[in-house]
Motif scaffolding. Structure first.
Motif, short mmCIF file in Angstrom:
data_model
loop_
_atom_site.label_atom_id
_atom_site.label_comp_id
_atom_site.label_asym_id
_atom_site.label_seq_id
_atom_site.Cartn_x
_atom_site.Cartn_y
_atom_site.Cartn_z
N GLY A 44 17.28 -33.28 -3.85
CA GLY A 44 17.51 -33.81 -5.19
C GLY A 44 16.93 -35.18 -5.44
N TYR A 45 16.12 -35.69 -4.51
CA TYR A 45 15.53 -37.00 -4.73
C TYR A 45 14.50 -36.90 -5.86
N VAL A 46 14.78 -37.59 -6.95
CA VAL A 46 13.97 -37.43 -8.15
C VAL A 46 12.55 -37.93 -7.97
N ASP A 57 14.91 -35.40 -14.44
CA ASP A 57 15.34 -35.92 -13.14
C ASP A 57 16.85 -35.78 -12.98
N ASN A 61 18.46 -33.66 -9.96
CA ASN A 61 19.38 -34.29 -9.02
C ASN A 61 20.76 -33.63 -9.04
N ILE A 65 23.96 -33.05 -5.97
CA ILE A 65 24.63 -34.35 -5.84
C ILE A 65 26.04 -34.31 -5.31
#
Length: 141
Positions: A44-46, A57, A61, A65
C-alpha cells in the motif's frame, strides 16, 4: 418465414450482447484484481502506486492499512476467487473474495474470506476505481 427471421436475429443479438457483457465483465474483474494484488505486493505504499491513473493514493493505501503487516519484508501469500462483476458499460461493481497470510513460523498470521468491494467509473475514456471498501470477514487467525 419473416417472423422466424426476426426471432432468429433477436436471439442472435441477445446472444452477442451476453457474450460482450461477460467478456467486458471479465476484463474489468481482471483489471481490478491486478490493482488489488499490486497494492498488497507494495504493502500500500503510495509512492509505489503504478496504477495512480486508475486509483487514488488514498484508496490504494486503504486496501492494506488496517495494520495487517508487521514488517514490509515478510512473505505474503494470497489466494483469491474469481471476481464478481456487475457492470453497465460506463460503471461497475467488482467484489473480490480472497484469503491471505503473511509471515513465517510462529509469526504467521492469516485472514480468510475477506471481501474487497470496488466501484469503478468510466471517466474520460478510462476506468477509474472511485471507491474501495472491505466487506465482512470470515474467521482468521
Amino acid at each position: 418465414m419473416l417472423n422466424f427471421c426476426r426471432k432468429r436475429r433477436l436471439l442472435s443479438g441477445l446472444l452477442l450482447f451476453a457474450l460482450v457483457y461477460l467478456a467486458y465483465g471479465h476484463y474489468l474483474g481482471q483489471m481490478t484484481e491486478e490493482v488489488m494484488l499490486s497494492a498488497f505486493a507494495e504493502r500500500g505504499y503510495v509512492e509505489n502506486n503504478k496504477y495512480s491513473n486508475m486509483i487514488s493514493d488514498e484508496n490504494y493505501n486503504y486496501m492494506v492499512i488496517s495494520g495487517r503487516f508487521d514488517e514490509p519484508q515478510t512473505p505474503l501469500y494470497i489466494t483469491q476467487k474469481r471476481p464478481f462483476v456487475v457492470h453497465w458499460f460506463c460503471g461497475a461493481y467488482v467484489g473480490i473474495k480472497f484469503n491471505f497470510s503473511y509471515g513465517e513460523g510462529k509469526t504467521m498470521a492469516s485472514y480468510e474470506d475477506i471481501t474487497m468491494n470496488f466501484i469503478l467509473k468510466l471517466q474520460n475514456g478510462q476506468w477509474y476505481i472511485t471507491n474501495v471498501e472491505e466487506g465482512p470477514r470470515g474467521g482468521g487467525g
